[in-house]
Structures are given as structure tokens and as C-alpha cells.
Design a protein around this motif. Structure first.
Motif, short mmCIF file in Angstrom:
data_model
loop_
_atom_site.label_atom_id
_atom_site.label_comp_id
_atom_site.label_asym_id
_atom_site.label_seq_id
_atom_site.Cartn_x
_atom_site.Cartn_y
_atom_site.Cartn_z
N SER A 1 0.81 -1.21 0.00
CA SER A 1 0.00 0.00 0.00
C SER A 1 0.85 1.26 0.00
N PHE B 1 -2.64 -0.97 -3.37
CA PHE B 1 -3.87 -1.20 -2.61
C PHE B 1 -4.16 -0.03 -1.69
N PRO B 2 -5.44 0.13 -1.32
CA PRO B 2 -5.77 1.18 -0.37
C PRO B 2 -5.15 0.86 0.99
N ILE B 3 -4.99 1.92 1.80
CA ILE B 3 -4.42 1.72 3.12
C ILE B 3 -5.54 1.40 4.08
#
Lengths: 329, 537
Positions: free
Chosen positions: A162, A168-170
Motif C-alpha cells: 500500500s 492497494f488502499p491503506i
């Protein structure tokens, strides 16, 4: 005959479950009561509070209600189908659990499937290649996994995928600042991938090692020897005689792994700020929210019990051989 | 015949890569990060998610801006009380009846006017529910017509103004048990969506009676501090509260803002000797070293606070002498010259504390000047301050053993052992509970040092029962130091106040957060949200 057997079996199981629920709820309740936690103090935190207000709060948190009375009240309400109100969230426990359990369930189900499939495949490969570098690599990988703390792995995943790679989203379960109606399935999936992978990576080790062990055992059995004598070999042989015989025990084991899944989920949810039951359970435990904690305990007990039950059913009804093997050893 | 297997391995590898890279879409589909009039804030360390929802009646917005609701009064950047919903207030001669008139142009988000009845309802409801708001002094709130509310108190109380500042007004006609899940008020922001455990979304209220906010959309994301920093670094949030450990990090397009707070960090110095008395739970009471005023004064005068701020706190703090230095009820006269080792040593010597055996620690009548100092082991800022103070105390001949402990242990030991505490309350009731002899309660944090000074008691009592804050301030200040005695170092020195600790935020370069209001314990970053804007750079 079969039906009778089934009836007896189910009745036994139901009695067992009820007994289990009673024991587990009493045990958890007793633990919370024994804990040197003063929920009022935690609620107040470092705030100064006047004696009058403290009395009001103690009343609300039931500090001065005798433990027995508290428990019996709770049981009485349960029998009426009311799980009570959460002291922390100030809403019905059933609502809190509904909200959170759905989120957790999605996470756990996907992780469970993924870890089962990957673990099984790795186990088969390792078993086939018994003693080669492939086997050694898989074994080492499994040992490392077994020794890895979940939260640490979760943090590493978060940092790598992330923060540095930005793939990817956090954390969280939904995109930031997007209205609910604009959240797509893809968004939800994207938020699910990292926690799922983290959670499944840890489940892989046990199932892989087990499958490997079983496969090696099967491959050295008489019927495989006979098949080999008939000229079968390589991958086809493993698929026809090995995998078939190993699959069922592996699936059984996977169902037995429900409890670990639950424990892992709690930690993973914390790191990814994924709003599941795990977070709520931690809060409830730390802050002595008795109704909520007991509600969660009941739900998770049922959940794990169902896992074991499925394993049991497979055991007894789908493949009686397992039972026979057990008897012989 | 190894091929199929290798092939299988290859497939797994490819599948793995595809499944990961398939989502290698760099931007989250939100589009908010660049929108100039929308903000994403990560909170969690302080003032995170209100678990019982955004309901002022259970404590939402008490001590910080509630956003959705408005309050009768507010405190500005210098803690001065200003009107918000209120247009005026009067207090009866005997201090028992507070009459507040409210503006007639405030509307709830559904367009209904906010009336005195809603105000009365809010306070009566809050008094009856065991939340964070202590309204035990309120007998009842009554609406008189649409624009006047009368608060009847059980006894006169100057600090009641803080309740009127702290409680957001809810609509009586729309208040149900699940109000906190879907709140509505008359504040500058309208509640849109709450993803529990994750985020809450607010949108600007176009009909707000006050200044229209520059930011049309606020999203507060609830995250652990480390996650929050990572999110700020990744450009996912515009402003995040971060721990001191990240103070020197350089992040592209962001700056670090260090906000002064009134969160004062101090050490309790139990004032009574240990006579063998035990608390109900069997823990010792009192301390034979700190019960001597010379020890307490020597520490206060000998410790160099500025070096504590510049050293352990890396400059993210300010010196603190009385625990309420920055507040209106703090007494400037009580502030003294510190870091004076010679004077501190003289005080000890005059009181008979002398190092006779040459081990560097002074003693008197066979009692060595040494004690244990506890801090909450989870709090790094408390630890560094405790260690620094113990090093400085060695020079004075006082040995302090610093020890991390759990809050449970601290709770039991606080009556006999010095502890590092942080206090940052914007309500002076705090001062009363800290120093009034009758506040002492071993099952509580109030007056752990068992301070007992009749003169100070009288001042505190007068301050509490004054009809209004202006009158009370004078008494609060006298309680610290009246020229003869007081709770400050010049008087009995029952505490060793060290520093107030800043809150750190990582903020977009082009985000102007104006002049923040006074930051209490837990922070109040949104206190001046109406001043926030983006600057062109």
C-alpha cells in the motif's frame, strides 16, 4: 437405520452445543468479572470526575450489581431472545454484531477458501517431490509462516503493497470519502484483497504440511504400488490415487481451522482498520462491556462449533474410513 | 515426467502475479485528493471515533467542536467565552438561575427552527443519561417561550458555563435512541455517512447561520497513528494527527504542524508522610521523602524546564509551572525562576538534607532522598520526561528511580508514589478536584497527593460557587498563590509541573488552518474549521 443414526447424532450435537454455550458464557463472564478492570475508570480515562457523576456512571456500568444477578439478568434476556444493549456503543448488541459480523464473514470466508486451495496445492506438490529442493522450499516457507506473528505480517504487507507500491488502499473496508451509493463491488474487493491474503497466508502452513504428510503416506501404500506396477506414473498417478485420497482429510482439517481463522481475523482487522467483529471484541474485552462481549463470545462459539460439526459430519457420514483408521491406530 | 508439475507451478505463479497486478490501479476511485474544497482528515490518536455515535447527549463534541450540532457558547483561541447559539446570558444574584437567550435564525438541517425547547430538552436528557457530561449540578432546564432557556442549578456553580460550551443542541422532535447513528443538528456541517470503524463524511450546511465553511466536504478517517502517517505519505489524506516519533520526517507536499496545547505534564508529589496507613485495598498511603516541602521545592526550583522541552520533547512543547499556565485561571504571579541548582541545594541543606556518606544522595535522619517515579509504560513522551527529570534530580542529590507500569498498577500506587500525569482540561473544575482536600479518593485520580491546605480549600470553594467565571477566576488564581500560600511552587509545591506537550499534525502544504483555538486534552483541531482554506502556492 441411517436416519436413526442421524437423529441420534444431531440430538447429541445440539445438547453438546447448549452445554458448550452455557460453559463458555459462564467462563467468559467470570473472567470479565475477575479482571481488575473498573469500566467506569476506563470510560472516564484521565478526566476528572465529581463523586456525584461517578455514582451515576457506576450505576450505568453495573459496577455495584452483584455478579450473579448480572449474569442471571443477562441469561433471562437471552432466553427472551434479547442480547441486551452494548454499554460502549449504546445500541442493541444484536445490531453491533450484525454490522460487524457480516464484514468479518466476508473476510474470513475468502481467506478460508484461498488458504485451503493454496495450502492443498502446495502440500500435494511437496508430497510428490518429497525430498527434492521444491519440497524443502515449501517446507521452509511453511515453517516461516508458522512462526510469523499475524500482526507483523499484516504490517509488512501494508507497507510493501500500500505504501511503497501504492497498489492497494491503506486499510479500511471502503474507499475514503466516497458516498455509500457510489461504492462499487470492485472498490470493496480492492479493500478486501490485502487483508484476505494476509489472513490466508497464515492458514496455508498447517494445511500444506498435513497434505504433504498424508500424500507421502498414500504414495507408499499398497494400492499405489499396484498402480505403479500397472504402469501408471507421474502426475496422473498422483491425481487419480493420491489427491482423491488426501482431499477429504484436508477438507476436514480446514473446517477444524475455524477457530484459528477467528483469532487471526481479530489481529488482521486491527492492523488494516477493517471494521469487523475482531475490533469490537477487543474493545468489549478491554472495557468490560459485558453484554457485548458475551454476545460476541456466543456468536463465535456457534461459529467455531459449526466448523467442527461440518468436519464431524464429513468424518462420520461421508467417509467412514477415517473413523476406521482412527480405530485401528 | 516432471513437466506437468513444473507447468502447474508456473500456472500458480502466473495466477498469483495476475491476481495482484490486476488491481495495480494506482488511484483509488475517489477523486477527492485533488478537489480543493474537500478535506480528508485522519484521526485516531486523540478524539477518534465516538463509539456511541455523534450524540452530544452521550458526550460527542464535549471538549471539541461537534461539527453537526451547535453549542450555546464557544471558547476562542485565548479561551475567552464567545456567544454561538446564545445571544446573551444573565446569572441571578445567588448564582442559582442562569438565563440564556438564543438567536432566532438557527435552523436544524431539515429546515425546522431551533427553539428554546430543544435546548432545554438536550440538557435535561443529557443530565439523565450516564454519558461523559457531568450535569449533576443541574436541577432542570426550562424553556420560556421560543428564545429563552432557564437553567436552575442545585447550587451556585461558576463552572456551569463549561457545560453550556460543551453540549451540542439536538432537536427534541427528532431525538430517538439511534440518534447517534444518524445525527442532525444546526451546526456548520451536515452528517452524510458513517462507516463504523472507518470514516464519517460531513457536507457543508448551506443554511448555516454563521460564516459558510470553505470546505464543502469533510471526511474523517479513523486510523491508528502509524497507519495515519502512512496514509498521509501516500497522499490519501490531507491532514493527519501523528506521533512525536515522526516529527522530523520530510514528506513531499506536506508540512508538519506542531500545535501548542494546554495538555500539561506533571509529577505528583504525595504531600503526606507514610505512617503505615493503608488504603481499603491494602496499598500504602503517603511518602516519607516527598512529604517534606524542601524536597518538593528543591525539585521545582532545580529542574530546568526549558531543557526538558528542547531535549526530550525536541521543542514540541512549552514550559509549564502550575499546570494551568495558559488558561485564564492560571496565576502569572505563581510562575518562578527555575533551573537554579544552587538555590535548590541551599533549600535542601537548610532543611537538614545532607549527604554524609558520600554516595551523592542527600539524607536526613537516616532517610535517603530517593523515591520511585511511575509512568504509564505505553506513553513514550511521559517516559522521556521522567528519565530527564531523574537525571537532573541527581545533581541536586535526589535519586529518582524511573519505572514504567500499567495503569492498573499506577492506580494502586498513586497514593504513595510519584506518577507522571497529563492534564489538559478547559474546565477549572479540574483544579478543584486536583487540590481540594475533600476531593481525595483513593479509588479515583482526584487529589492523589492528598493535598490539604484550608486556605486553598476556601479559595477553591469560593471559585466553584462564584456566580460566574469572571468572579471565579480571581479565586482560582489566589488558590495557586495569594502571596502567603497556595498550590503552586511558591506555596506548598505539591506537584512538579514540567511542560505542556504539543500535538503534531502532518498537513497539506497549501492548507491554511488559521489560528487554532485552545487545544485541550484530546485536541480540538476543528475548533476553527470555519477559518480553514486552501492557499494558492
Amino acid at each position: 437405520m441411517r436416519h436413526e443414526k442421524l437423529a441420534v447424532f444431531s440430538l447429541k450435537k445440539i445438547i453438546k452445543l447448549i452445554f458448550l454455550l452455557v460453559v463458555v458464557s459462564i467462563a467468559s463472564f467470570w473472567l470479565v468479572e475477575q479482571a481488575p478492570i473498573d469500566p467506569v475508570k476506563i470510560y472516564i480515562g484521565a478526566m476528572s470526575v465529581t463523586p456525584e457523576q461517578k455514582a451515576i456512571l457506576e450505576d450505568y456500568w453495573g459496577v455495584n450489581t452483584p455478579a450473579r444477578e448480572k449474569y442471571l439478568n443477562w441469561v433471562g434476556n437471552i432466553l427472551k431472545g434479547d442480547l441486551g444493549d452494548s454499554l460502549i456503543y449504546r445500541m442493541p448488541v444484536s445490531d453491533v454484531i450484525k454490522e460487524r459480523f457480516t464484514a468479518s464473514l466476508v473476510l474470513m470466508a475468502s481467506a478460508w477458501l484461498l488458504s485451503g486451495i493454496i495450502g492443498f496445492v502446495l502440500g500435494i506438490v511437496a508430497g510428490m517431490k518429497n525430498g527434492t529442493w521444491v519440497d524443502k522450499a515449501i517446507k521452509t516457507y511453511c515453517y516461516i509462516l508458522l512462526a510469523t506473528p499475524t500482526f507483523w505480517l499484516a504490517l509488512v504487507m501494508l507497507l510493501v503493497f500500500s505504501v511503497y507500491l501504492g497498489w492497494f488502499p491503506i486499510g479500511l473496508g471502503v474507499p475514503i470519502a466516497v458516498a455509500a451509493e457510489d461504492v462499487t463491488l470492485l472498490d470493496r474487493l480492492k479493500h478486501l484483497i490485502l487483508p484476505t491474503i494476509t489472513l490466508s497466508l497464515l492458514g496455508v502452513a498447517a494445511i500444506a504440511m498435513f497434505t504433504r504428510e498424508k500424500l507421502i503416506e498414500v504414495m507408499s501404500s499398497d494400492y499405489v504400488l499396484f498402480a505403479k506396477a500397472r504402469g501408471e506414473k507421474g502426475f496422473g498417478l498422483v491425481l487419480r490415487h493420491g489427491v482423491r485420497n488426501v482431499a477429504l482429510p484436508a477438507i476436514t482439517l480446514q473446517f477444524l481451522g475455524f477457530s484459528e481463522l477467528f483469532g487471526g481475523a481479530v489481529l488482521v482487522e486491527q492492523v488494516f482498520s477493517y471494521p469487523g467483529l475482531g475490533q469490537a471484541a477487543v474493545e468489549a474485552g478491554i472495557r468490560s462491556d459485558v453484554p457485548l462481549l458475551l454476545g460476541i463470545v456466543l456468536i463465535s462459539t456457534v461459529f467455531v462449533f459449526i466448523g467442527n460439526l461440518i468436519a464431524d459430519i464429513i468424518y462420520r457420514f461421508v467417509d467412514p474410513r477415517i473413523k476406521q483408521q482412527e480405530m485401528r491406530t | 515426467m516432471k513437466k506437468p508439475l513444473n507447468f502447474l507451478l508456473l500456472i500458480i505463479l502466473i495466477l498469483g502475479l495476475v491476481s495482484v497486478s490486476g488491481c495495480a490501479d494506482k488511484t483509488e476511485k475517489t477523486g477527492v485528493y485533488m478537489a480543493s474544497d474537500e478535506l480528508v482528515i485522519a484521526m485516531g490518536t486523540h478524539g477518534g471515533e465516538p463509539e456511541s455515535g455523534f450524540d452530544p447527549i452521550t458526550g460527542w463534541g464535549y471538549n471539541h467542536e461537534p461539527l453537526v450540532q451547535s453549542t450555546l457558547f464557544k471558547r476562542g483561541s485565548n479561551a475567552v467565552v464567545i456567544n454561538d447559539l446564545a445571544t446573551d446570558h444573565t446569572i441571578s444574584e445567588d448564582g442559582m438561575i442562569w438565563t440564556v437567550t438564543i438567536r432566532d435564525d438557527a435552523k436544524f438541517h431539515d429546515g425546522m427552527p431551533l427553539k428554546a425547547g430543544d435546548v432545554a430538552f438536550t440538557f435535561n436528557k443529557a443530565a439523565a443519561s450516564a454519558g461523559r457530561v457531568d450535569l449533576t449540578m443541574l436541577e432542570k432546564a426550562t424553556a420560556i417561550g421560543d428564545n429563552t432557556v432557564e437553567f436552575t442549578l442545585r447550587n451556585p456553580q461558576s463552572t456551569f458555563i463549561n457545560k453550556l460550551i460543551g453540549v451540542g443542541i439536538v432537536p427534541e422532535y427528532a431525538y430517538t435512541g439511534s440518534y447517534g447513528q444518524n445525527p442532525m443538528g444546526s451546526g456548520p456541517y451536515i452528517f452524510k455517512q458513517w462507516n463504523k470503524g472507518q470514516q464519517v463524511i460531513f457536507e457543508a450546511n448551506p443554511d448555516y447561520y454563521g460564516q459558510e465553511p470553505y470546505f464543502k466536504k469533510l471526511t474523517i478517517v479513523f486510523m491508528e497513528e502509524d497507519t495515519a502517517f502512512a496514509a498521509a505519505k501516500a497522499g490519501r489524506v490531507n491532514i493527519a494527527e501523528i506521533p512525536h516519533t515522526y516529527a522530523n520526517q520530510v514528506v513531499n507536499g506536506k508540512r508538519i504542524v506542531s500545535l501548542e496545547t494546554i495538555e500539561a505534564c506533571g509529577i505528583t508529589l504525595p504531600t503526606g508522610p507514610n505512617t503505615g496507613e493503608k488504603t481499603e485495598d491494602g496499598y500504602p498511603v503517603g511518602n516519607n521523602v516527598t512529604s517534606d516541602i524542601a524536597i518538593r521545592k528543591a525539585l521545582n526550583i532545580g529542574i530546568d524546564r526549558l531543557s526538558l522541552v528542547n531535549g526530550p520533547l525536541n521543542g514540541h512543547g512549552a514550559v509549564e509551572f502550575t499546570g494551568v499556565d495558559k488558561l485564564p485561571w492560571g496565576n502569572k504571579e505563581a510562575i518562578f525562576e527555575d533551573g537554579n541548582i544552587t538555590e535548590a541545594k541551599r533549600i535542601l541543606r537548610d532543611a537538614g538534607w545532607i549527604d554524609t556518606d558520600g554516595d551523592g544522595i542527600v539524607e536526613r535522619n537516616g532517610v535517603k532522598a530517593e523515591f520511585t517515579l511511575l509512568y504509564a509504560s505505553s506513553a513514550q513522551d511521559r517516559q522521556v520526561l521522567a528519565v530527564a527529570v531523574s537525571e537532573q534530580a541527581r545533581e541536586l542529590g535526589i535519586k529518582i528511580k524511573v519505572e514504567g507500569a500499567s495503569w492498573d498498577k499506577i492506580q494502586n500506587m498513586a497514593i504513595s508514589t510519584p506518577v507522571v500525569f497529563k492534564y489538559g482540561d478547559i474546565d477549572p473544575t479540574d483544579v478543584y478536584l486536583r487540590y481540594h482536600s475533600e476531593s481525595y479518593d483513593p479509588s479515583n485520580w482526584n487529589n492523589m497527593i492528598r493535598y490539604n491546605n484550608p486556605v486553598v480549600d476556601a479559595y477553591l470553594q469560593n471559585a466553584m460557587t462564584s456566580p460566574d467565571e469572571e468572579t471565579a477566576v480571581e479565586y482560582w488564581q489566589l488558590a495557586a498563590w495569594d502571596g502567603e500560600t497556595g498550590y503552586s511552587e511558591k506555596g506548598d509545591a505539591p506537584w512538579l509541573w514540567m511542560a505542556s506537550i504539543n500535538y503534531l499534525y502532518i498537513v497539506d502544504e497549501n492548507l491554511d488552518i488559521g489560528t487554532p483555538v485552545i487545544q485541550p486534552h484530546g485536541g480540538n483541531i476543528f475548533g476553527n474549521i470555519l477559518e480553514w482554506k486552501r492557499t494558492e502556492n
